[in-house]
Design an enzyme around this catalytic site. Structure first.
Site, PDB file in Angstrom:
ATOM      1  N   LEU A 159       0.841  -1.191   0.000  1.00 48.24           N
ATOM      2  CA  LEU A 159       0.000   0.000   0.000  1.00 48.24           C
ATOM      3  C   LEU A 159       0.876   1.241   0.000  1.00 48.24           C
ATOM      4  CD1 LEU A 159      -2.537  -1.102   2.765  1.00 48.24           C
ATOM      5  CD2 LEU A 159      -2.640  -1.580   0.323  1.00 48.24           C
ATOM      6  N   ALA A 178       4.219   4.161   3.033  1.00 50.94           N
ATOM      7  CA  ALA A 178       3.950   2.905   2.333  1.00 50.94           C
ATOM      8  C   ALA A 178       4.163   1.771   3.324  1.00 50.94           C
ATOM      9  CB  ALA A 178       4.867   2.746   1.121  1.00 50.94           C
ATOM     10  N   LYS A 179       3.551   0.648   3.044  1.00 53.22           N
ATOM     11  CA  LYS A 179       3.745  -0.532   3.884  1.00 53.22           C
ATOM     12  C   LYS A 179       3.331  -1.746   3.075  1.00 53.22           C
ATOM     13  CE  LYS A 179       5.291  -0.993   8.139  1.00 53.22           C
ATOM     14  NZ  LYS A 179       6.447  -0.250   8.639  1.00 53.22           N
ATOM     15  N   GLY A 180       3.996  -2.852   3.313  1.00 54.93           N
ATOM     16  CA  GLY A 180       3.657  -4.080   2.613  1.00 54.93           C
ATOM     17  C   GLY A 180       3.836  -5.271   3.519  1.00 54.93           C
ATOM     18  N   ASP A 222      11.362  -4.944   7.996  1.00 53.45           N
ATOM     19  CA  ASP A 222      10.261  -4.837   8.945  1.00 53.45           C
ATOM     20  C   ASP A 222      10.223  -6.120   9.757  1.00 53.45           C
ATOM     21  OD1 ASP A 222       7.634  -4.323  10.188  1.00 53.45           O
ATOM     22  OD2 ASP A 222       7.403  -2.818   8.635  1.00 53.45           O
TER      23      ASP A 222
END
Length: 972
Positions: free
Chosen positions: A165, A207-209, A271
């Site tokens: 995202l 952003a992050k995934g 992460d």
């Protein structure tokens, strides 16, 4: 193993689809499940099998839109898509079930919301790839949970699923190995929401995934091997639908039909579960020939190791130090009692508990153990924590029991019960109760201990608001140990870890008097460090520096990069401290800001737990304003929105912004590659980032909002005016002098100095915006104004006359009484009251005199003599006392203030024009007064009446009219 075994496979026979075409429908079903659809996969499958013709039409629509091998011209493809959509809509009339109708319409919308897909790409063996990536426009997907990112990539494979995202074209954030198979998108959405505000201090948006394993082996080592393989495929899938840059030109990915604009910026970070995967991602980036190379994933072997640098914890510690300075405590030299979440093997907690040798760690816990040391020796316990941190892997169970004070110990969380000792009961502030408690009860006691600091460096959400059910925390595993914000008894809470508290939990704690910011403020050091690494690598790659020489340069700059990052943490913590000081007085302004952001659609108050108008009314009645956690959210929103607006303006192209660019990069980069800075691909974004962050941190959260509201100027010109005022009045030198007094004087005195300079900043910026109608030329304005202001500023104490000089003396004395050294207090006062110098320089220039020489001193003498004779400072104080509950009251105040200054300038010009040069300023004014005595007497009488009465807008308006009339009368 290339196709999952489920009910969708019936469509091979029922609808005449290939097994690969069935993958499209299956993948969208998986996405819908993550997006929150109420329908099970079994029901989705049976729906399609009941209407195979519709299934075929949807697949045909997908093929028509995205098959790159179709020979249809673009116009014919568009027409064919339109015909298929019409046919599907007609077929939907035959669907009798409302639920099934909703399913088909959801698929139709998803296909139309898909911007790109890798479905038609093939691998090196010319076989279809084992995964499929779909790039979606979330705003076009019905019923998608808020907040909606700008871009979304969903990746489907029989072995894993993942989502990425992004909140902007230029965005970054970590990719995690998630264990939440049923709702990993919900987890990532919560994280990207936090990332979006955290990234206010860096160039990219949030952003992050994350990805989940679908066939995870039971054994850990095998599971890790599977995770690495799936991570590699996930990274490849993201790059498969991302544009590249070759020779500076955008090159779309092969086999992909695009329905969106060029989109070549994709960076990722480590992460949860992927901390050691950066090199793996960079290898894939290089294999794809991706333009970012090993800048694609920060923190690899040729990057900055966050744990070794301790950068996230060090950044969080800047917030901790600020909170304690406000309490009169120097955590580097005064003992503080601490409880914590985490263990010494962790990056954030481990580094955090080594930030000071005066930490008395009373208790801490992680997912394995609970550590209690009721009366720790600071030096001994520091050394033991340091030993644990240095171990390859450690837990609290490795702590030397002989060093734990009486009544303490290390207790496994799997224990049936824990014996409560008298020392433990006293240290944790536990009321009289049973002799034994469960580990969960002990953890709740640790959380509620009456200590100086609670430091969160772990994973999980441990604090919520009283009004929130546990489900709102989204962390079921920690439901048994979670407490409410109002139950916390620590003085300060530092958030090195993410999501340790719900936002409402933070606010509840802050309303009880606790000192807290937010996680995205405290732990922004990591993302800041990573982004600087990426931008440095982009620059060095463009300059042709690669290999060992580049890597050595990066290593040599580690300390300076850390310094730049920690400067950001310091500034944001200070900005929130100053905001708390003005929370009540500026509540009407903050209320208007919230309403304005909400009206524009930029902010959802409920989503961000920001107070409603009714709640703001209650706070106003109680004399309270926003809390620090609320200010933090507002601060981030303001920065993000300003950056988005200004980057689209012409400001980043101004020549003077080269200095902003140089200040962003470490000095070795500037010294060796300064000629490359202007060609940096993200030059504009870096410039805007630096300006917006500085202006908002220094000027205040509402600084730009108020300036735009009151003058109608553009945001870009407000920032230009800010830079001019900063340079003309030498504000940086004063700010630096005040900062050097940290822990040497009370913070209240430093804050008073900062807020005093804001008075000058606010007024001078508005002066520029009103007196320079065209776009501001920063360099020209500085060259025009600075010499005269610099000449007069040191003389201000003697230039002021009579009671106005007494006001300066009193202001300096009040700052000295608060702890400021005499010299700093005097400088602060002169800058605070130096606004009129702009008018003096301007009057000198317009009169055709030299504003850099002695003439400006003559003009200043006349100006300040008139100011004293007409009690200008007293009238200004009356204007400042007027309410500013709404925009119109604010504009009225501003109009009165600037009318008064304009009248004083006009009177100065008349005295200069009607009297002889070279005469003493007071004599010149006296001579002018004799000629215009009747009109002047009337104005002075009105001012005298004003000083002894309550002044409202009407009274002040009449007075200003008399003074303006005086200008016109004497002018004739």
């Amino acid at each position: 193993g290339e196709a999952e075994v489920d009910g969708f496979n019936e469509l091979v026979l029922r609808a005449g689809l290939t097994w690969r075409q069935v993958v499209v429908l299956r993948a969208y079903a998986k996405y819908l499940r993550q997006a929150g659809t109420v329908f099970s996969q079994e029901y989705l499958q049976s729906t399609f099998c009941s209407y195979p013709a519709l299934a075929g039409l949807l697949v045909e629509l997908f093929d028509t839109r995205f098959d790159p091998h179709q020979t249809l011209p673009e116009a014919d493809r568009t027409l064919r898509v339109k015909e298929l959509v019409n046919r599907i809509n007609r077929r939907l009339d035959e669907v009798t079930s409302l639920d099934q109708d909703r399913i088909f319409r959801a698929y139709l919308a998803l296909i139309q919301a898909t911007m790109r897909t890798s479905f038609f790409q093939r691998g090196e063996d010319n076989r279809p790839k084992s995964y499929v990536a779909f790039k979606l426009d979330p705003r076009a997907v019905p019923d998608l949970p808020e907040p909606r990112p700008r871009h979304e990539i969903f990746v489907y494979s029989p072995h894993f699923e993942g989502v990425h995202l992004r909140y902007g074209q230029v965005a970054r954030g970590g990719l995690r190995w998630s264990d939440r198979r049923e709702d990993f998108r919900t987890e990532i959405l919560g994280l990207v929401k936090a990332q979006a505000v955290k990234n206010a201090v860096i160039v990219p948006a949030g952003a992050k995934g994350g990805f989940v394993l679908k066939r995870a082996p039971a054994a850990w080592e095998q599971r890790r091997v599977e995770a690495v393989e799936c991570y590699q495929l996930f990274i490849s899938a993201l790059l498969d639908v991302t544009d590249n840059l070759v020779g500076g030109e955008v090159v779309p990915p092969e086999g992909v039909v695009r329905y969106d604009s060029d989109d070549p910026y994709l960076v990722v970070a480590a992460d949860k579960g992927t901390a050691t995967f950066s090199d793996i991602a960079n290898e894939i980036s290089r294999a794809h020939g991706f333009w970012l190379g090993d800048a694609f994933a920060s923190g690899g072997s040729a990057g900055y190791d966050h744990k070794k640098m301790g950068i996230t914890a060090r950044g969080a510690w800047e917030s901790v130090k600020r909170h304690f300075r406000e309490l009169g405590v120097d955590v580097q030299n005064d003992d503080v009692t601490v409880v914590g979440i985490g263990d010494m093997s962790g990056d954030v907690f481990g580094n955090g508990m080594l930030r000071s040798r005066h930490i008395k760690l009373v208790a801490a816990f992680d997912h394995r153990h609970i550590f209690v040391d009721p009366d720790p020796d600071p030096e001994t316990s520091y050394a033991e924590r340091q030993r644990l941190f240095a171990l390859p892997r450690s837990s609290w169970d490795d702590y030397d029991r002989s060093l734990i004070s009486a009544g303490g110990g290390v207790f496994p969380r799997t224990a049936k019960s824990v014996t409560v000792t008298p020392q433990m009961r006293e240290a944790l502030g536990m009321a009289d109760g049973p002799a034994t408690i469960t580990p969960s009860e002990l953890i709740r006691a640790v959380m509620q201990a009456p200590v100086d600091l609670l430091f969160n460096g772990g994973i999980g959400t441990y604090v919520k608001a009283t009004t929130e059910p546990n489900a709102e925390a989204g962390d079921k595993a920690n439901d048994p140990v979670r407490v409410n914000g109002a139950q916390l008894r620590c003085k300060v809470l530092g958030e090195g870890g993410n999501l340790g508290l719900t936002q409402r939990g933070r606010i509840e704690y802050a309303l009880t008097g606790g000192r807290i910011n937010t996680d995205f403020i405290d732990n922004s050091g990591g993302v800041d460090c990573s982004d600087r690494e990426v931008n440095i690598k982009i620059l060095l790659a463009a300059a042709g520096l690669e290999g060992p020489e580049r890597d050595q340069l990066l290593a040599d700059m580690t300390d300076e990069v850390a310094r730049l990052v920690l400067r950001t943490n310091y500034d944001q913590a200070a900005a929130l401290g100053h905001a708390r000081e003005q929370a009540a007085s500026l509540l009407p302004v903050h209320r208007r800001m919230l309403a304005d952001l909400e009206r524009s659609g930029a902010l959802n108050r409920s989503l961000e737990a920001l107070p409603t108008d009714e709640e703001l009314d209650e706070r106003a009645a109680a004399g309270r304003g926003l809390t620090a956690p609320e200010f933090a959210v507002l601060l981030a929103y303001v920065k993000n929105l300003l950056q988005e607006e200004v980057v689209a303006s012409d400001l980043p192209d101004d020549r003077w912004t080269g200095q902003v660019l140089e200040e962003y990069f470490p000095q070795p980069v500037v010294a060796g590659f300064g000629d490359q800075l202007d060609r940096h691909r993200l030059r504009r974004e870096i410039v805007v980032l630096g300006l917006v962050n500085e202006a908002v941190n220094r000027g205040g959260t509402s600084f730009v909002f108020r300036a735009v509201e009151e003058t109608g100027a553009s945001t870009a010109d407000v920032l230009r005016a800010y830079v001019i005022v900063r340079e003309v009045f030498g504000l940086r030198a004063l700010w630096s002098a005040v900062e050097e007094l940290d822990n040497r004087m009370p913070v209240a005195g430093q804050t008073a100095a900062y807020l005093s300079t804001r008075r000058l900043l606010d007024r001078a910026v508005r002066w520029l915006l009103q007196n320079r109608r065209s776009s501001l030329d920063v360099a020209a304005e500085i060259a025009t104004l600075r010499p005269g202001v610099s000449r007069l500023l040191p003389q201000l104490g003697t230039l002021f006359r009579g009671t106005e000089r007494e006001v300066l003396t009193q202001h300096t004395a009040s700052l000295v009484a608060r702890g400021l050294p005499e010299q700093v207090a005097d400088c602060t006062t002169r800058i605070t009251y130096g606004f009129g110098l702009l008018d003096i320089v301007e009057v000198t220039r317009v009169a055709g005199l030299d504003p850099t020489g002695e003439a400006v001193e003559q003009v200043a003498g006349v100006y300040f003599t008139l100011s004293e004779r007409f009690r200008i400072d007293a009238v200004l104080s009356k204007i400042s006392a007027l309410p500013r509950e709404d925009r119109w009251q604010t504009l009225a105040r501003m109009a009165l203030r600037y009318d008064l200054y304009a009248a004083l300038s006009a009177l100065t010009s008349e005295v200069l024009a009607s009297t002889s040069a070279g005469v003493d300023p007071e004599a010149r004014v006296f001579g002018w007064e004799q000629v215009n005595a009747p009109a002047i007497t009337r104005a002075r009488n009105a001012i005298s009446e004003l000083e002894t009465s309550r002044a409202d807008l009407a009274v002040l308006s009449v007075l200003l009219r008399q003074i303006r009339t005086l200008v016109r009368t004497t002018g004739t």
